[in-house]
Scaffold this motif. Sequence first.
Motif, mmCIF file in Angstrom:
data_model
loop_
_atom_site.group_PDB
_atom_site.id
_atom_site.type_symbol
_atom_site.label_atom_id
_atom_site.label_comp_id
_atom_site.label_asym_id
_atom_site.label_seq_id
_atom_site.Cartn_x
_atom_site.Cartn_y
_atom_site.Cartn_z
ATOM 1 N N TRP A 1 0.845 -1.204 0.000
ATOM 2 C CA TRP A 1 0.000 0.000 0.000
ATOM 3 C C TRP A 1 0.874 1.245 0.000
ATOM 4 O O TRP A 1 0.673 2.174 -0.773
ATOM 5 C CB TRP A 1 -0.903 -0.056 1.247
ATOM 6 N N ALA B 1 2.574 1.703 -3.455
ATOM 7 C CA ALA B 1 1.632 2.137 -4.494
ATOM 8 C C ALA B 1 1.376 3.634 -4.389
ATOM 9 O O ALA B 1 1.278 4.337 -5.413
ATOM 10 C CB ALA B 1 0.317 1.366 -4.377
ATOM 11 N N ALA C 1 2.267 6.326 -7.476
ATOM 12 C CA ALA C 1 1.234 7.167 -8.086
ATOM 13 C C ALA C 1 1.670 8.625 -8.099
ATOM 14 O O ALA C 1 1.491 9.332 -9.109
ATOM 15 C CB ALA C 1 -0.081 7.002 -7.334
ATOM 16 N N ARG D 1 0.942 6.672 -15.681
ATOM 17 C CA ARG D 1 0.070 7.306 -14.688
ATOM 18 C C ARG D 1 -1.200 6.484 -14.502
ATOM 19 O O ARG D 1 -1.646 6.272 -13.361
ATOM 20 C CB ARG D 1 -0.286 8.723 -15.144
ATOM 21 N N GLU D 2 -1.770 5.974 -15.560
ATOM 22 C CA GLU D 2 -2.989 5.160 -15.458
ATOM 23 C C GLU D 2 -2.704 3.848 -14.711
ATOM 24 O O GLU D 2 -3.487 3.413 -13.874
ATOM 25 C CB GLU D 2 -3.517 4.869 -16.862
ATOM 26 N N ARG D 3 -1.555 3.231 -15.024
ATOM 27 C CA ARG D 3 -1.225 1.962 -14.354
ATOM 28 C C ARG D 3 -1.005 2.170 -12.848
ATOM 29 O O ARG D 3 -1.457 1.376 -12.018
ATOM 30 C CB ARG D 3 0.058 1.368 -14.984
ATOM 31 N N ALA E 1 -2.339 4.469 -10.862
ATOM 32 C CA ALA E 1 -3.623 4.720 -10.180
ATOM 33 C C ALA E 1 -4.349 3.414 -9.910
ATOM 34 O O ALA E 1 -4.917 3.205 -8.822
ATOM 35 C CB ALA E 1 -4.478 5.662 -11.048
ATOM 36 N N ARG E 2 -4.298 2.489 -10.886
ATOM 37 C CA ARG E 2 -4.968 1.193 -10.674
ATOM 38 C C ARG E 2 -4.277 0.418 -9.550
ATOM 39 O O ARG E 2 -4.923 -0.177 -8.692
ATOM 40 C CB ARG E 2 -4.927 0.373 -11.978
ATOM 41 N N GLU E 3 -2.970 0.422 -9.532
ATOM 42 C CA GLU E 3 -2.233 -0.288 -8.485
ATOM 43 C C GLU E 3 -2.472 0.327 -7.122
ATOM 44 O O GLU E 3 -2.594 -0.383 -6.103
ATOM 45 C CB GLU E 3 -0.719 -0.243 -8.816
ATOM 46 N N GLN E 4 -2.647 1.660 -7.049
ATOM 47 C CA GLN E 4 -2.879 2.335 -5.763
ATOM 48 C C GLN E 4 -4.225 1.931 -5.168
ATOM 49 O O GLN E 4 -4.342 1.646 -3.969
ATOM 50 C CB GLN E 4 -2.811 3.852 -5.959
ATOM 51 N N ALA E 5 -5.251 1.847 -5.986
ATOM 52 C CA ALA E 5 -6.581 1.470 -5.494
ATOM 53 C C ALA E 5 -6.588 0.041 -4.992
ATOM 54 O O ALA E 5 -7.154 -0.276 -3.927
ATOM 55 C CB ALA E 5 -7.600 1.662 -6.617
ATOM 56 N N LEU E 6 -5.947 -0.883 -5.721
ATOM 57 C CA LEU E 6 -5.914 -2.297 -5.342
ATOM 58 C C LEU E 6 -5.134 -2.492 -4.042
ATOM 59 O O LEU E 6 -5.567 -3.215 -3.133
ATOM 60 C CB LEU E 6 -5.276 -3.126 -6.464
#
Length: 1013
Positions: free
Chosen positions: A342, A345, A349, A694-696, A698-703
């Motif tokens: 966490w 990530a 981001a 940047r898109e990748r 953000a996805r990793e941060q949420a997961l």
Amino acid sequence: MRLLRLELAAFGPFRDRFEIDFASFAADGVYLIAGPTGAGKSTILDAIVFALYGSAPRYEGGRAHLRSDLAGPEHPTWVELDFEVGARRLRVRRSPEYERPKQRGTGTTKEKASATLLERVDDRWEPLSVSAGEVGTEIGEILGLTKVEFLQVILLAQGGFAEFLRASSDERKQLLQRLFGTGSMRRLRELLLEDARAAGSAREELERRRDDRGARALAALAALRDADGSDADGAGAEGPDADAADADGARIDARVLADAAAELEARVERADRAAAVALEASRASRAALDAATALHERWARRTAASARLTELERQRDAVDADRRTLADADRAAEAAGPLERWERADTAADRAAAALTDAAALLPDGVDAEREAVEREHELAQAAVARADIAAELEAQLPSLERAARRALQDAERADEAVDGAQRERAAAPAARDAIVAARESAATLAAGHADAETALQAARDRLGARDEADALEPQLAAAQATAARTAAAQAEAGAAAARLQAARIAGMAGELAAALVTGEACPVCGSLEHPAPHAPGDDPVSADDVAAALADAESAAVAAREANDALAGLERRHAAAEARAGEGDREALAALLDEARARLDACTHAVAERERRTEELERHDREAAERDARIAQLESAAGAARAAAAGADARLSDARARLAEALEGHASARSLQAAATARVRALRGWIDAAAERERAAREQALAAAQGGKALEEHGLPDRGAAAAMALPSTERTALRERIRAHDDALASARGVLAQPELTDLPEAPELAPLEAAHADAEAAATAAARSATAAATTRDHAASDLAAATDAIRALADGAEAAATMRALAAALNGENELRQDIETYVLATRLGAIIDAANLRLAAMTEGRFALQHDETTAYRKRASGLGIQVLDAHTGVPRTASSLSGGETFLASLALALGLADVVQAESGGVSLETLFVDEGFGSLDQDTLEAALATLDDLRAGGRSVGVISHVQQMQERIPSRIRVTPVPGGGSRIRVSASGATSPQGGAGSAE
């Protein structure tokens, strides 16, 4: 050994290749090697020895000069010899080391020596050795003779006939050893000597072993008595007295040794009984001490366990606090993975957002930060980079195209120049050919007189030689005329003197008869018994002997006169013939004619060479003309192709320049064009990659946030901060866990020890010091008794070995005394300790030498009509020289033997020849000996008178029946008449010699061109 064939080339005086077939003399047995002095007869023997042993006998001690001085650089020097030894047929080919001219350049180079030994197996030659050093050794083993021995018994070279006859006994022994192979006798003698020495050494060793080992055993017994210090059992009183033995062991016998063995055994038994009693007492004291020590140990264990349990109960609260801390740290560690992901990530981001902002700032002017617009501009920029790469390739190819165009132009120019040069050469060729033709015709005209010039030169040389001969005969002719006149006057004077003496003799006959008359006896003339008036004797009576002597003188004078007249007539005939051949003119005039003829022949010879050279030059000129025409055609074709290639290269260069100008699109160079296009593509690609990252992120941060919240909930953790505070490093958690476990284990162990039955109801423990002192005393006594028993047993065992060895030595000395004495006597006799002072090998060789002398005397008696005989000298030598191998000569005229060195040259030759033939007969007859089927005799017959020569020739004729082959080198005319088979060596005009062989009436030249006489 039998020779079969000899072939040589460029060897000694023989420039060409020659071959001698010795097998062709098999039917004759004896053949002659004849020729003028210095022609090279002995060189044939040199070639045989060189082929076998690598050196020639006449060059010993000096530098061998085996290569022919007449050989050219293209003629190698070599010798090849075929020979038989028993059933084996072998061939050796050898070349000496020599200097030869280099094939290229000037100077000389060294040709290395080489050798090859082959053996005939079935129908092919198999190599045995190809090393120059090994071939000689191999042949020596096959023949059984060294080179020196070969020269002594097979090849009797000039000056070496009497080497074996006059050799010392030691030198003769070495040769006979090799010839008869008596090495086994020598080895037998050496083995017996070695056995005798070994037997003596063995006896000395047995005596030494008996004395040493027996004395050592008795000394051990004495030491045992001293250590014991008591003879209570009587063993000392009845045992042997070690001090009673003498230093040399004279008192040591089997009885003394047996008594010592019995006493040693008794003392060992007594020591063993004492050691057993002391050991039992030591064991009892050890048992009491061990029981008291064990009770003291149980009291110590119970006291220690009680104290340990009290200390562990006092530490219980602190250990419980460690257990709680460890439980919190374990929950934080179980949730650490999701929480750390966490955190990572969140950081990624933030970093991706910052990178996208930086990439947007670098976008080209006029491009919006939107994905579709940026991707469309990126595709257009990539196409611009491709066009820039094409321009760069064109720009890189331009220098090579320019160079190719220049080279093609230069090649075309050179091709045109080559065509022009060849055409100029063709234009000048006819004049050069006419000059060559004119020179050849001029030389041919002069060369036509070459044969006449040779004839004229020979005629001039013959006339000058005849003139020299006539001039040289004139002093001889004058001397012969004076001798003829002197002998004629002497003849007349001797005849007149004889006539005067005859007349005086007749005139004085009456007075001589009257002086012999006796009264009463009849007159020999008239028969009267009375002699009234006898004639008075003359004043100077002449006897019949005086008349006979005068007549003999007259006859001698007449013979001398006839011989002088014959000699004069012969000289006059030779002088007249020489004058006739010389013709008119003195020597100076004839020498001038010879010089003119020689000059004319030289001019003709040079003209012949010039004619041949000009003919070859003309042929070469015509060939070159034809080749030149063909070359001009090729050059013209090549020039056209070069011009076409130059035009094509120029066209390619122009096209490349036009395409490059179009591709640059106004830029100064392809490099600047590539830089601009590449920078635009890089900026656009950077924004596209940053947006994707940047898109990748953000996805990793949420997961990661979802998984981290779930981990806090599962492990009962309030938040990420609390989990971080409760966490401990793995090493600290491991240390807490080990500390808690150690406390629990120690507590259980202390309770377990106190619960053991053996530690309850313990009695009071006794004092240990008295028990330890008692055990120490008992153990020391047991150790001393055991040491004494072991020492006694060891002494007994060592002494037993010594006693057994001494006893065996005594028995062996008794058993081997007679055999050792017999062996020593036999070895001494075979080693020369006898009346003849001959060892066994010398005795065998002396027997063989006696047989050789007997065989030699059969021939020597025939050659000397019984005057000389060889005698075997078996007198004892001195100073360690060989006995029984001497040779003396018995002269029947005196009946007294004498040394061989006292013989004359002719007598020495006959004796040496007889001895060599006798040696060959005996060696040939010996089983396993050296085969001597070939013999060479180099000169020596010239020292013999007519009758002795006949006897020697008859001896050589006798060899035919034995199958032996004998080669004789001689100048003696009678031998040339008696021996039809021969090898004739004759000089060749201009230098060198040739070989000609005739066998059984057939004559043939040996060798290649130029070998016939």
